[in-house]
Design a protein around this motif. Structure first.
Motif, mmCIF file in Angstrom:
data_model
loop_
_atom_site.group_PDB
_atom_site.id
_atom_site.type_symbol
_atom_site.label_atom_id
_atom_site.label_comp_id
_atom_site.label_asym_id
_atom_site.label_seq_id
_atom_site.Cartn_x
_atom_site.Cartn_y
_atom_site.Cartn_z
ATOM 1 N N GLU A 120 -21.199 -20.743 21.360
ATOM 2 C CA GLU A 120 -20.603 -21.905 20.961
ATOM 3 C C GLU A 120 -18.729 -21.719 21.143
ATOM 4 O OE1 GLU A 120 -19.324 -24.050 16.828
ATOM 5 O OE2 GLU A 120 -21.513 -23.285 16.992
ATOM 6 N N LYS A 121 -18.388 -20.810 20.747
ATOM 7 C CA LYS A 121 -16.946 -20.491 20.909
ATOM 8 C C LYS A 121 -16.555 -20.260 22.304
ATOM 9 C CE LYS A 121 -16.413 -20.071 16.178
ATOM 10 N NZ LYS A 121 -15.603 -21.136 15.629
ATOM 11 N N LEU A 172 -14.021 -22.832 27.235
ATOM 12 C CA LEU A 172 -14.196 -23.155 28.773
ATOM 13 C C LEU A 172 -14.158 -24.727 28.753
ATOM 14 C CD1 LEU A 172 -16.991 -20.676 29.688
ATOM 15 C CD2 LEU A 172 -14.214 -20.515 29.995
ATOM 16 N N LYS A 173 -14.966 -25.467 27.770
ATOM 17 C CA LYS A 173 -14.575 -27.086 28.086
ATOM 18 C C LYS A 173 -13.161 -27.432 27.994
ATOM 19 C CE LYS A 173 -15.808 -31.170 25.785
ATOM 20 N NZ LYS A 173 -16.475 -31.926 24.228
ATOM 21 N N SER A 174 -12.249 -26.804 27.137
ATOM 22 C CA SER A 174 -11.006 -27.118 27.352
ATOM 23 C C SER A 174 -10.111 -26.464 28.347
ATOM 24 C CB SER A 174 -10.223 -26.739 25.853
ATOM 25 O OG SER A 174 -10.714 -27.664 24.921
ATOM 26 N N SER A 175 -10.399 -25.138 28.614
ATOM 27 C CA SER A 175 -9.942 -24.462 29.647
ATOM 28 C C SER A 175 -10.817 -23.783 30.601
ATOM 29 C CB SER A 175 -8.942 -23.632 29.049
ATOM 30 O OG SER A 175 -8.089 -22.937 29.988
ATOM 31 N N PRO A 176 -11.307 -24.469 31.813
ATOM 32 C CA PRO A 176 -12.345 -23.491 32.319
ATOM 33 C C PRO A 176 -11.882 -22.316 32.994
ATOM 34 C CG PRO A 176 -12.230 -25.949 33.115
ATOM 35 C CD PRO A 176 -10.901 -25.740 32.165
ATOM 36 N N ASN A 177 -10.447 -22.163 33.019
ATOM 37 C CA ASN A 177 -10.169 -20.726 33.761
ATOM 38 C C ASN A 177 -9.689 -19.943 32.685
ATOM 39 O OD1 ASN A 177 -10.594 -21.486 36.280
ATOM 40 N ND2 ASN A 177 -8.752 -22.867 35.928
ATOM 41 N N ALA A 203 -13.183 -14.985 35.389
ATOM 42 C CA ALA A 203 -12.164 -14.980 34.188
ATOM 43 C C ALA A 203 -12.889 -14.464 33.144
ATOM 44 C CB ALA A 203 -11.688 -16.391 34.088
ATOM 45 N N ILE A 204 -14.029 -14.289 33.249
ATOM 46 C CA ILE A 204 -15.165 -13.894 31.958
ATOM 47 C C ILE A 204 -15.594 -12.440 32.316
ATOM 48 C CG2 ILE A 204 -16.908 -14.209 30.460
ATOM 49 C CD1 ILE A 204 -16.757 -17.187 31.100
ATOM 50 N N ALA A 205 -15.293 -11.428 31.136
ATOM 51 C CA ALA A 205 -15.693 -10.196 31.275
ATOM 52 C C ALA A 205 -16.747 -9.891 30.094
ATOM 53 C CB ALA A 205 -14.534 -9.036 31.323
#
Length: 191
Positions: free
Chosen positions: A27-28, A33-38, A61-63
């Motif tokens: 959820e977090k 990502l909804k607000s800032s996909p990057n 951008a996701i580790a």
């Protein structure tokens, strides 16, 4: 009294850590990502849900780090979100983050939060954040739905046109502010 100070963070330029990769972590992450996909996000958890793995596979951008929480994972972070199902671990995340002067949010524990993830309405360049001071996320959700319905879909076109008009204005700052205030007041009254 709501003493929160609203701010819009460029999370694509900040390093965010989410500890926990279950439903709350998902959820977090989804909210970010909804607000800032990057958004630059590292997720640490002993087990990472298939949904989070799928999202991470689609973004550089996701580790993902499959490990239990350790303080070393705070290195180089700006924002920390604790989303585990272990209250003691969440409390330790909070203590460690505060010792480093990091902004921290511990899911479902307002007393351990420097910020909340409120409801957000986005229509192009227009973004509105809604907060209930951590008291009622469902109220923020309903307000978000209402605003999404009443804000016209073409609001972004209006914003772009005003931006272009602003660039044509001559004069000092005060003159420009007065001209833009007059224009936007007339536009919004007509709608």
């Amino acid at each position: 009294m709501n003493e929160l100070y609203p701010v819009f963070l460029k999370v694509a330029q900040l390093n965010t850590l989410i500890v926990g990769a279950g439903n709350v972590g998902l959820e977090k992450l989804s909210f970010l990502l909804k607000s800032s996909p990057n958004a630059q996000v590292t997720i640490v958890a002993k087990e990472i849900s298939p949904e989070i793995k799928k999202i991470a596979d689609q973004s550089d951008a996701i580790a993902l780090v499959e490990d239990s929480y350790k303080e070393k994972y705070l290195n180089g972070r700006h924002i920390v979100i604790g989303a585990t199902d272990d209250k003691d671990v969440n409390k330790q995340i909070h203590l460690d983050a505060k010792a480093r002067n990091l902004l921290v949010n511990i899911a479902d524990t307002p007393a351990l939060c420097d910020f909340y993830l409120g409801g957000i309405v986005t229509k192009g360049n227009v973004k509105i954040a809604i907060s209930t001071n951590g008291k009622s996320p469902t109220t923020a959700k309903r307000l978000r739905q209402l605003l999404e319905e009443i804000i016209p879909e073409d609001i972004n076109e209006m914003v772009e046109n005003i931006h272009l008009y602003r660039d044509t204005l001559k004069g000092d700052f005060e003159y420009k502010v007065e001209a833009l205030n007059k224009l936007t007041k007339e536009l919004l009254v007509k709608n």
